[in-house]
Scaffold this active site. Sequence first.
Site, mmCIF file in Angstrom:
data_model
loop_
_atom_site.group_PDB
_atom_site.id
_atom_site.type_symbol
_atom_site.label_atom_id
_atom_site.label_comp_id
_atom_site.label_asym_id
_atom_site.label_seq_id
_atom_site.Cartn_x
_atom_site.Cartn_y
_atom_site.Cartn_z
ATOM 1 N N PRO A 1 0.817 -1.219 0.000
ATOM 2 C CG PRO A 1 0.022 -0.972 2.192
ATOM 3 C CD PRO A 1 0.737 -1.946 1.284
ATOM 4 N N GLY B 1 0.388 4.153 -1.303
ATOM 5 C CA GLY B 1 -0.330 5.389 -1.005
ATOM 6 C C GLY B 1 -0.413 5.669 0.476
ATOM 7 C CG ASP B 2 -2.503 3.255 3.334
ATOM 8 O OD1 ASP B 2 -3.259 4.214 3.122
ATOM 9 O OD2 ASP B 2 -2.914 2.098 3.494
ATOM 10 C CB ALA B 3 4.183 3.898 2.652
ATOM 11 N N GLY C 1 1.770 8.670 5.153
ATOM 12 C CA GLY C 1 2.395 8.676 6.470
ATOM 13 C C GLY C 1 3.641 9.546 6.524
#
Length: 402
Positions: free
Chosen positions: A168, A170-172, A175
């Site tokens: 993922p 996009g999440d990293a 963050g």
Amino acid sequence: MQPRGYPLQGIRILDMATVLAAPFAATLCGDMGAEVVKLELPAGNDTLRGLAPVHEGQALFWKTANRGKKGISLDVRKPEGRELFLRLVEGFDVLVENFRTGTLDGWGLDLATLHARNPRLIVLRVTGFGQTGPYARRPGFARIFEAMSGFAHLTGEPDGPPQHMNYPLGDAITGLFGAFAIATALAERNAQPRERQKGVEIDLAATEAMLRLLDPLAAEYRFTGVARGRTGSRAGYTAPSNVYRTADGEWITLVGSGEAIFRRLCKAMGREELAEDPRFDSNVHRTENMELLDTLVAQWCASLDLAALSARLDGEEVPFTKVYSIVDVQADRHFRERGAFIEMNDPQLGAIPAPAVVPRFVGRTPPDPAVGPPTGQDNEAVFAEIDLPASDLPGLRARRVI
């Protein structure tokens, strides 16, 4: 003299977010020395606890992604939980949340209420599309962010479908932007005398975080009419730059951009005349003729096994590497000497490997994080900080408040 800690030592972060993007922002701050308290619902049903990999009933993603955090349980939707939460935030510098826009307001935890309890509180709100706009209340996941930002449109073969990677991203990325936002907000706040310090609200849209990575694409389209698309592993902006297969079936990535590097590559290939060829004598010309150039490089790579190819490229200082799996990464002598992985002790599974703290502050010892906590692990200690008697905990637990 005591050695200096990492830069965010003394900062306290309350992380009530779920899954990965916003919690990763808090985790990165923990890596930099902040004390992070992870708040979960009493049921401990965060989605990340069920995502693969799960080994012997233990969610490895949870243990690694939420490393270095204390763990408490609290249902802020209940009146008792809401009041405990408001008492808790008085002692924190940062609150991290990722509920749909307006959710906290609906629970009576709007910004004005939070700041009435703690005017210095920085609130990081992470959503898919931001706090405003027609999509503000849409749900979102990493692949949605990657697709709507235009990122996935760049990934895949020219004649194939857009692709997502098996992680993922996009999440990293979100963050990373979240941790950066927290650090900048703290720098601004803490530059003022304490009596004048005011917390801010940060509106971080994950889709915009992905979009921010793609600097030249809008300008490219306006001035050239080109909407950049998929080119496989080939870079469309410099050449040669692609993934090539060796005679023994390994894969390397090679970058021959820049005039000096391209000349060195030609020498390694035994084709020095290519550097003078008008089709390849500048990056502009090489990109115009990249398919032909790629064919020549690919044929050469396919004629040598990895060891021989590596020796030729290393000998001429051409940037390249074997495409590593995680097995290769952990075996690499450079990463081993640098200590690029740490071992976190877990009571169920023993030692769990994880990436080391990044970046390093020279002369300082980074935090030694524990694995992500079990639900409510630190209830007694954290609630004691707001003078909640330990004798109250069983009743709160029975009422599913904690």
